[in-house]
Design an enzyme around this catalytic site. Structure first.
Site: not given
Ligand SMILES: NC(=O)c1ccc[n+]([C@@H]2O[C@H](COP(=O)([O-])OP(=O)(O)OC[C@H]3O[C@@H](n4cnc5c(N)ncnc54)[C@H](O)[C@@H]3O)[C@@H](O)[C@H]2O)c1
Length: 434
Positions: A260, A263, A324, A331
């Site tokens: 889950g 990602c 986890k 999510r």
């Molecule tokens: N969470 C993980 O473990 C992980 C690991 C590797 C890669 N990623 C990738 O990284 C990216 C971010 O993931 P996340 O888990 O950090 O997401 P998240 O939802 O925790 O954070 C995204 C943030 O971006 C902000 N945001 C959105 N649009 C914006 C804008 N135009 N200006 C300013 N802020 C804005 C949101 O308010 C939010 O706080 C995704 O593409 C995800 O696939 C995530």
């Protein structure tokens, strides 16, 4: 180096804090004012081990700031990282790029002097081209390059992963941009983390290939576990038997309720869609995604079977809600499918999670939240261990048995030993073990 980090979520906040800790001047931008106000009060909006201390230290030392004012942060920056969310688009499974595109438009309006715009969000192949086009159309005269730098950190171990990555992938054909990226990551050369420079499209695809491969590995061992249950074999011994082969590797061979998180589910779907659009379908990953999504709900049926075929009117205690341990991220957590399946079958659900209950309460209905594991177990007709937090690994089995109305334990993470559980008088069901 002056860095702007757009998006202060799980990736942006960790990356921003770590870059500041390397010595860069980092401004984290988020459009969510509540998040920025909390950060400016010294509160961390997510649970990630070590993050509060790292953020506090770098704020105190003046290298890390937070704002909702994107243009001010971008104007001052030599490198602007896009770390906004790329969730599944409702309905079709493509990556929803609206946040990335909005960030690109906002960045374009603010760029001042040569700027490297870096996509850290996980984005489909060709998104870098779109970001470049958006900036070029908005500001034809701007001096910039668009680079892909996918992030591989794991929630729960994010800081260690960011500071000691297995590799850093940098996708660009632009020498000047590559040299800026090398400067940003130079502190990691001391740890000898390999920096892989490649084309932008290749970097974008590398991230999806990595997640799809890991999702496949998990799904493979899950299906082997199902077979183990039918033939009287032990999946943990099989996993060890194959994992010690260096060509296979022991990691990601833990059978469980299905993957889950924020990602794997969305990234496998997005890769499937990209591949179909390019008429190069990846049937293997299509099957992995289908098998996994059915598996999560099937875990609810496993609990029902352990309860004698019906849970109507019964109370089921659920330990662990997050996808986890060591995160508060709910999510696509398997617990959501398991709990919904149990509720659909007429069960009352009580749950406990050390960090995930707040997020869970907005995603689930009619769940009673407990104070701790034993409070959760009290008077329940069965207990399901869904997420293997450390605090659930050494429960007092006598106390647990005394709390339960009926000593049925379904261990979806194979934390306990079947012989020990039976010795304590539990009806014990786990994954792929006799
Ligand atoms: N969470 C993980 O473990 C992980 C690991 C590797 C890669 N990623 C990738 O990284 C990216 C971010 O993931 P996340 O888990 O950090 O997401 P998240 O939802 O925790 O954070 C995204 C943030 O971006 C902000 N945001 C959105 N649009 C914006 C804008 N135009 N200006 C300013 N802020 C804005 C949101 O308010 C939010 O706080 C995704 O593409 C995800 O696939 C995530």
């Amino acid at each position: 180096m002056h860095v702007a980090m757009i998006g202060a979520g799980y990736v942006g906040l960790v990356s921003g804090a770590c870059f500041a800790d390397f010595g860069h001047e980092v401004c984290c931008v988020d459009k969510d004012p509540a998040k920025i106000e909390a950060l400016n009060r010294g509160e961390i909006p997510i649970f990630e081990p070590g993050l509060a201390e790292l953020v506090a230290k770098n704020v105190r030392e003046g290298r890390l700031t937070f704002t909702t004012d994107l243009s001010q942060a971008v104007r001052a920056a030599e490198a602007v990282f896009i770390a906004v969310g790329t969730p599944s688009r409702r309905g079709d499974g493509h990556a929803d790029l609206s946040y990335v595109y909005q960030a690109a438009r906002d960045i374009a309006a603010a760029i001042d002097g040569y700027t490297v715009v870096v996509t850290k969000s996980t984005v489909p192949v060709g998104t870098g081209d779109d970001v470049e086009r958006i900036i070029r159309e908005t500001r034809p005269e701007a001096d910039f390059a668009v680079v892909s730098n996918p992030e591989f950190l794991r929630e729960g171990a994010a800081i260690a992963d960011f500071k000691r990555p297995d590799r850093i992938v940098i996708g660009t054909d632009d020498e000047r941009a590559l040299s800026v990226m090398n400067d940003i990551y130079r502190p990691l050369y001391l740890n000898q983390s390999p920096v892989l420079a490649m084309s932008r499209r290749t970097a974008e695809l590398t991230k999806y290939a990595a997640n799809a491969f890991l999702a496949t590995k998990i799904t493979f061992i899950n299906e082997i576990a199902d077979l183990c249950e039918h033939v009287g074999a032990n999946v943990q011994d099989v996993a060890r038997g194959i994992g010690l082969d260096n060509r296979i590797g022991a990691k990601f061979l833990h059978a469980g309720p299905g993957y889950g998180g924020s990602c794997f589910p969305k990234d496998t779907l997005a890769l499937i869609k990209t591949a179909q659009d390019h008429e190069a379908p990846i049937r293997l990953v299509e099957t992995v995604a289908a098998v996994n999504s059915q598996r999560k709900r099937a875990m609810g049926r496993k609990v029902i079977a352990a309860c004698g075929g019906s849970v109507r009117g019964k109370t089921v205690a659920v330990l662990g809600l997050t996808f986890k341990p060591n995160t508060d991220d709910m999510r696509d957590a398997p617990s959501l499918d398991v709990i919904t399946a149990l509720q659909d079958a007429g069960a009352r659900v009580k749950a406990y999670d050390p960090e995930g209950m707040q997020a869970a309460s907005s995603m689930l209905t009619d769940v009673t939240y407990a104070r701790d594991a034993y409070d959760c177990a009290r008077d329940a007709d069965a207990l399901v261990l869904v997420t293997e937090w450390d605090m659930f690994r050494a429960l007092d089995l006598r106390r647990l048995k005394a709390a339960l109305a009926s000593p049925v334990v379904v261990d979806l993470r194979n934390v306990y030993r079947p012989d020990e559980m039976r010795r304590h008088g539990f009806t014990y069901v786990s994954i792929g073990r006799p």
